[in-house]
Each structure stands twice: as structure tokens, then as C-alpha cells.
Design an enzyme around this catalytic site. Structure first.
Site, PDB file in Angstrom:
ATOM      1  N   MET A  33       2.927   9.367   3.620  1.00 45.79           N
ATOM      2  CA  MET A  33       4.332   9.361   4.006  1.00 45.79           C
ATOM      3  C   MET A  33       5.197   8.519   3.089  1.00 45.79           C
ATOM      4  SD  MET A  33       4.366   9.222   8.157  1.00 45.79           S
ATOM      5  CE  MET A  33       6.154   9.028   8.111  1.00 45.79           C
TER       6      MET A  33
ATOM      7  N   GLY B  88       0.824  -1.200   0.000  1.00 41.02           N
ATOM      8  CA  GLY B  88       0.000   0.000   0.000  1.00 41.02           C
ATOM      9  C   GLY B  88       0.854   1.244   0.000  1.00 41.02           C
TER      10      GLY B  88
ATOM     11  N   LYS C 229       8.576  -0.160   5.194  1.00 42.27           N
ATOM     12  CA  LYS C 229       7.993   1.152   4.958  1.00 42.27           C
ATOM     13  C   LYS C 229       9.098   2.123   4.590  1.00 42.27           C
ATOM     14  CE  LYS C 229       4.769   4.360   7.198  1.00 42.27           C
ATOM     15  NZ  LYS C 229       3.967   4.573   8.432  1.00 42.27           N
TER      16      LYS C 229
ATOM     17  N   VAL D 154       4.579   1.016   1.450  1.00 46.24           N
ATOM     18  CA  VAL D 154       4.875  -0.166   2.256  1.00 46.24           C
ATOM     19  C   VAL D 154       4.976  -1.364   1.315  1.00 46.24           C
ATOM     20  CG1 VAL D 154       4.147  -1.656   4.145  1.00 46.24           C
ATOM     21  CG2 VAL D 154       3.644   0.785   4.233  1.00 46.24           C
TER      22      VAL D 154
ATOM     23  N   ASP E 297      -3.390   9.201  17.045  1.00 48.50           N
ATOM     24  CA  ASP E 297      -4.121   8.880  15.812  1.00 48.50           C
ATOM     25  C   ASP E 297      -4.748   7.497  15.922  1.00 48.50           C
ATOM     26  OD1 ASP E 297      -5.166   9.499  13.343  1.00 48.50           O
ATOM     27  OD2 ASP E 297      -3.391   8.873  12.217  1.00 48.50           O
TER      28      ASP E 297
ATOM     29  N   GLY F  87       0.756   5.650   1.062  1.00 50.86           N
ATOM     30  CA  GLY F  87       0.081   6.678   1.822  1.00 50.86           C
ATOM     31  C   GLY F  87       0.804   7.993   1.698  1.00 50.86           C
TER      32      GLY F  87
END
Length: 483
Positions: free
Chosen positions: A22, A18, A40, A25, A133, A20
Site C-alpha cells: 500500500m 518499511g 504511513k 511508513v 487479517d 509494503g
């Protein structure tokens, strides 16, 4: 970077899990240990110092947090033309948010996952860290039922530095506590608020402050009461109402207090409620109940005596520490059942459903119990050498109602008499069996009983014809022709 790398450090990249804000991964394999990993990396071209600080913070906090319900960090590094990377435990399963999208959870499933989430969050807070979070996206649910907390990119603690002031609020709006939105400093109560919202979403599939826009959602969190589903039980509304009070001082004092109240309000079978309460009690932190005061002043004892007292006290503390704080012995088990899908209980606490891979068993765990519908419960006492267990469940007997028209037919099961109709007949669960009904003057009737498939009610027996009557009719017919 236009193409995914084939290797990162010594690790072989197998695919992409995936992407995102940042970074990305990757699914990878450690060629030395032959295990799957998640790696990551910061997105290429991200020069934002705040993003890099978040990445560094996640690595530091994850490495400090050694907990079975938190993602484990194995390694960190920096690769040429790729940048810094974080090597983490790979969890085969789905995110909690994906699980919620498939529909609200039943009370038993939600309770088991929430207790694990609470245990992980308590461990985070024990390190003096705020996650900031907490939301379903940041929990992974493994196939064996284990839950893992992840993503500490915006976490904050006394020893982890500070983010720049470019972003006052960095969490997810729908899970933000009202005091944080009002500009107050985040506390553990804000993480507990977010976990409460997560719990509500797990049970209902809804958010209690949902709005048509981010602005509307934020306004409702700060000003409006939560909105319950139409069929929401009053007991649950009372528990969530207290946990979602705008004033942090009026909420539950800690997560265990909230979960105890929630477990009492959920529609759980008594034995499941007791099992969850026992699991929650086993994860609760130990609190000191008193203070030891020893007077070692000059007036009380001589210097020589103080020296002996000091040595004695040190030995006593070490001895108590060994007794009360020594790590419990643990081992790793894999548990399978034939057939699969059996729920496994260890000393009354649910571990999930088979197959279970790499279950960490702590302390003096002793008794396994496997339960599966239509099968007899299996109880197994663990042995010291047990590692990979495969346990076979026996089908449970089942009952069939046997009635006939006319009544009074003799019942035979596998040739053995079992009374007369009507009757309730118990059928052994193993193998197939023949049921036979006999009544004088009627043709016998037979069948193979099946679980969950009722017999005809009643079985209509057919009359037997008179002996030789068929032959007489045939002779009469031909006699008429030849005459």
C-alpha cells in the site's frame, strides 16, 4: 517519488521504517510535541480506488478504536506531490513475526502477549468491525512488553463501506478460516481462528496447516486436520484441536474461553497461571445478567405519576451509570530497576521487565513487586505522587558447601566463627566476603566466595612443617661442607 520527503505536513521525516503493497511508513518527529511518530503514505502512483479505500478505512477505524493494545492514530492529512497520509503512534520494538523468527516463545511470554492480543481484538469486535487479517505481522511488540494491533486496511464493519468485488479473499492464506475459503461470509469466528493460528505459531514456531505452496496450504486448511509437532503435549493438542475445528459452531464460543483452556494446558508455574488468569478476567467484557422491567402503562400509573417515575428512572440510570461505567482513574508510570531486567508485577499481574516506559496504571493499583534471579524480591506500595520510579534491588544471600580434607576445620567468615567443616554456609549477597579455614597442624586456607562458583570439594589443607626443622637442615648442610 524517487527521493524520500524531508517533511510530511508539519512533521519532520527522520527515516524509512518499511514499505509494503500500500505504501511506505516513515519515522518522523512532531516538532511541536517533540515525540517520534510513524507516518504511513500511499505508494506514489497508486491510483487503484480499492487501495485508496483501504487506506481511508484504516484511518477511520484506527481513529475510532481507542485501546492501549491498538496503534493510536494522531492525525490524517494530504500532502502536495505525496498524497494522503496517516500519522500514527511509533512503537519501538519488533513485529510479532520477527519475535517468532527468533524461536518459539516460552509459555509465560506467549500467554502475556496473547491476553493483550485478545483484549485488542475484543475491542475491535465490540465496534462491529472484523479485522480480517489477524497474523503476527500485524502485531507490534514494544520493548517494554506491550503488544499493539495494527493494519486495519481490509477490515470490514457495518459503517465502513465495502471493498469492490475484484478481490474475494483479501487476508493472508495461512491464517484464513476454512469457512471463509469455502466462500462463506466472514464472522468474528474467522478472526478468532486467525488468532488461534497465531497462538500456535508463537508456541511452536510452526503453522498447523503448512503446505509446499499456497494451494496446498489452502487445501489442508479446508480438508485436513492440523499437524502437531512430535513432542506436542496432549492437553495442548486437545485445546488447539477444538479451536481449529472446521465447523465454527464446534470451536470455543469466544476468545476468553479459548485462553482459559489454553492457560490450563500450558506448562506454567501455579503463581504465573493464576496471574495470567487474573489478567484475563480483568479484560473480560461485562455482560448483562438480567432485564429490568417497569410497567409505566396508563393503567398502572397516572400521567403525573409517570412523569415523576420517568424523572426518577432517569436519575437512577444516570446514578448507576456513574457508579458502574465511570472511567477508572489512571496515571502513567515509568519504572526502572538497578540492576535492570527485573520482572514487575502490579497487584499480581505482570507488566513486563524493566525498564518500563509509560505504563498506564488504571484503577486502584497499589502494590508493585519486582523479581530478578539472584536478588531479593522488592515490594513497593505506590504513592499518589509517583511518576518516575527507580528501585534498587538487593542481591540475595547464597549458600556454599564447605568441606575440607581432613574434616573438622574451623570456619571463619569475615573473621567470625561459623562452626566446622563440613557445613553449608550462607554468604550475604551484598559486597565481598572472606572465608577462612583453620585446623591445628595445617596451614590456614582462605578464599572469597562467589555466587554460582562452588568451592573445591573438598578443600585439601596443607600440613604445617615442624618448627625450626628447615633451619636445622641448612645448618647440617653447611657443617658437612666445612668439615
Amino acid at each position: 517519488m524517487s527521493l524520500d520527503p524531508s517533511t510530511i505536513g508539519r512533521f519532520k521525516v527522520l527515516g524509512t521504517l518499511g514499505s509494503g503493497a500500500m505504501g511506505t511508513v516513515y519515522l518522523a518527529e512532531d516538532p511541536l510535541l517533540k515525540r517520534a511518530l510513524a507516518i504511513k503514505v500511499v505508494r506514489e502512483g497508486t491510483g487503484d480506488a480499492e487501495v485508496l479505500l483501504r487506506f481511508k478505512r484504516e484511518a477511520e477505524i484506527s481513529a475510532r478504536l481507542n485501546h492501549p493494545n491498538a496503534i493510536t492514530v494522531f492525525d490524517v492529512g494530504e500532502a502536495p506531490d505525496l498524497g494522503p497520509y496517516l500519522v500514527m503512534e511509533y512503537v519501538e520494538g519488533e513485529s510479532l513475526s520477527d519475535r517468532i523468527r527468533r524461536g518459539p516463545m516460552d509459555a509465560d511470554e506467549a500467554a502475556g502477549l496473547l491476553i493483550q492480543a485478545a483484549d485488542a481484538l475484543a475491542a475491535v469486535h465490540a465496534l462491529g468491525i472484523l479485522h480480517r487479517d489477524i497474523k503476527p505481522d500485524n502485531f507490534m511488540v514494544a520493548k517494554d512488553g506491550r503488544l499493539k494491533l495494527m493494519d486495519f486496511g481490509i477490515a470490514r464493519g457495518d459503517q465502513t463501506g465495502r471493498l469492490t468485488t475484484t478481490s474475494t479473499f483479501l487476508g493472508t492464506p495461512a491464517y484464513a478460516a476454512p469457512e471463509v475459503l469455502n466462500g462463506e461470509k466472514a464472522t468474528p469466528a474467522a478472526d478468532r481462528w486467525a488468532l488461534t493460528i497465531t497462538a500456535f505459531e508463537m508456541l511452536t514456531g510452526l503453522l498447523p496447516f503448512a503446505g509446499d505452496s499456497v494451494g496446498a496450504t489452502l487445501y489442508r486448511i479446508v480438508h485436513d486436520p492440523p499437524v502437531w509437532p512430535q513432542d506436542f503435549p496432549p492437553g495442548l493438542a486437545e485445546v488447539f484441536g477444538k479451536a481449529l475445528d472446521k465447523d465454527p459452531q464446534k470451536r470455543f464460543a469466544d476468545i476468553p474461553s479459548f485462553l482459559v483452556a489454553l492457560l490450563e494446558a500450558l506448562p506454567l508455574a501455579p503463581e504465573r497461571r493464576a496471574a495470567h488468569l487474573a489478567q484475563l478476567a480483568s479484560t473480560a467484557p461485562v455482560k448483562a445478567t438480567g432485564t429490568l422491567r417497569i410497567d409505566l402503562s396508563a393503567k398502572a400509573v397516572s400521567p403525573r405519576s409517570r412523569w415523576f417515575w420517568g424523572i426518577g428512572l432517569l436519575l437512577a440510570i444516570l446514578g448507576l451509570g456513574f457508579l458502574f461505567f465511570r472511567p477508572e482513574p489512571s496515571r502513567v508510570l515509568s519504572i526502572e530497576s538497578k540492576p535492570g531486567g527485573a520482572e514487575v508485577f502490579l497487584d499480581g499481574t505482570s507488566l513486563g521487565r524493566t525498564p518500563l516506559r509509560q505504563v498506564v496504571v488504571k484503577g486502584k493499583a497499589d502494590l508493585l513487586r519486582l523479581e530478578k534471579p539472584d536478588h531479593q524480591p522488592l515490594v513497593y506500595r505506590l504513592k499518589a505522587e509517583d511518576k518516575d520510579l527507580t528501585l534498587r534491588l538487593q542481591p540475595a544471600p547464597f549458600q556454599v558447601q564447605v568441606a575440607s580434607e581432613p574434616a573438622g576445620a574451623a570456619i571463619f567468615l569475615d573473621g567470625e566463627p561459623h562452626g566446622k567443616t563440613p557445613a553449608a554456609l550462607e554468604i550475604p549477597g551484598e559486597g565481598s566476603h572472606q572465608l577462612r579455614l583453620e585446623l591445628e597442624g595445617y596451614l590456614p586456607w582462605s578464599a572469597i566466595p562467589e555466587r554460582h562458583k562452588p568451592l573445591p570439594d573438598p578443600v585439601h589443607l596443607q600440613k604445617r612443617g615442624k618448627k625450626g626443622s628447615g633451619d636445622g637442615k641448612i645448618r647440617k648442610f653447611f657443617k658437612g661442607i666445612f668439615q
